[in-house]
Design an enzyme around this catalytic site. Sequence first.
Site, mmCIF file in Angstrom:
data_model
loop_
_atom_site.group_PDB
_atom_site.id
_atom_site.type_symbol
_atom_site.label_atom_id
_atom_site.label_comp_id
_atom_site.label_asym_id
_atom_site.label_seq_id
_atom_site.Cartn_x
_atom_site.Cartn_y
_atom_site.Cartn_z
ATOM 1 N N LEU A 47 28.190 14.457 -20.184
ATOM 2 C CA LEU A 47 28.662 12.853 -19.866
ATOM 3 C C LEU A 47 28.068 12.626 -18.562
ATOM 4 O O LEU A 47 28.183 13.270 -17.750
ATOM 5 C CB LEU A 47 29.872 12.619 -20.093
ATOM 6 C CG LEU A 47 30.946 13.031 -21.368
ATOM 7 C CD1 LEU A 47 32.292 12.442 -21.455
ATOM 8 C CD2 LEU A 47 29.968 12.396 -22.463
ATOM 9 N N HIS A 48 27.555 11.454 -18.515
ATOM 10 C CA HIS A 48 26.787 10.961 -17.215
ATOM 11 C C HIS A 48 27.319 9.463 -17.207
ATOM 12 O O HIS A 48 28.015 8.582 -17.801
ATOM 13 C CB HIS A 48 25.484 11.206 -17.204
ATOM 14 C CG HIS A 48 24.849 10.484 -18.343
ATOM 15 N ND1 HIS A 48 24.760 9.127 -18.697
ATOM 16 C CD2 HIS A 48 24.151 11.161 -19.521
ATOM 17 C CE1 HIS A 48 24.064 9.141 -19.989
ATOM 18 N NE2 HIS A 48 23.816 10.247 -20.380
ATOM 19 N N HIS B 99 27.332 7.203 -20.081
ATOM 20 C CA HIS B 99 28.553 7.060 -20.943
ATOM 21 C C HIS B 99 29.517 6.629 -20.399
ATOM 22 O O HIS B 99 30.229 5.751 -20.939
ATOM 23 C CB HIS B 99 28.933 8.404 -21.095
ATOM 24 C CG HIS B 99 27.697 9.357 -22.022
ATOM 25 N ND1 HIS B 99 27.216 10.516 -21.493
ATOM 26 C CD2 HIS B 99 27.202 9.260 -23.168
ATOM 27 C CE1 HIS B 99 26.238 11.039 -22.277
ATOM 28 N NE2 HIS B 99 26.240 10.157 -23.405
#
Length: 271
Positions: free
Chosen positions: A29-30, A33
Amino acid sequence: MKIFKDKHILQKEILKTKGTSFVPTMGGLHKGHISLIKQSKKSKFKTLVSIFVNPKQFNNKSDFRSYPRNTKKDIKLLKKLKIDYLYIPKFKDIYGFRPKNKVFLDKSSKKLCGKFRKGHFEGVLNVVNRFIEIIKPKYIFLGKKDYQQLYLIKKHIEKRKIKSKIIECKTIRENNGIACSSRNSNLSKSQMKIASNIFYYLKNLKKKIKKNYSLFKINRIKKDLINLGADKIDYLENFNTKDFKKIKKPNKKYSLFFAYYIKKVRLIDNI
Ligand code: PAF
């Protein structure tokens, strides 16, 4: 945040609610997201995030193996974001049943990434169709960075008269311009710099070709990208974002779509 590994238990929980806003992910996730999740949380439905690295959408095994995975870190982040549900299925939970709807694959799936990653969009649509049947989400949040994927999922939903609504979300970028992607974590600092230089070069080019389309000389531009440090270019095309056809003149709403490699890392974007 409740974590589910079994679709039947998840479905029982969803039945108790007014419905879900769904953010499908493959983990890693980054900021992109996080932005999808924040938008989903504004809806009146429960936010459900999935983490599933779908093997069927990888056209080569080593890419599947090297895809960034960090579930512990992802769970920590999702707890902090206070999402309602996290679904982390095993392969059988997703592929161990026969979906009611057949996947509809629009012919535009053969273009751009479809040309270079055989079976990729079949794999994406397969898993998304299954998620939709399991979850029956009210909304699905998808980022425009993967625009072709978003376009094809919308076409499938339209064709199969599925009630879920796709919410298109803008591309989130790093400070250096490049689109946030799980794959960025496989880039070194100097490779990040190359990606950033390529982004600004293409952004500038788009401005120029809007005024003078004859400047769009693909082979010349590809050479420039190689000089900037790209190792291989899959495509570089201007497409109308409404019908996903190549444009001849920049008089329509279009984006410059591109995919290239820095060493083994494949990056895609559209501006
Ligand atoms: O964009 C992704 O991360 C994936 O393609 C998706 C939509 C989660 C399907 O596996």
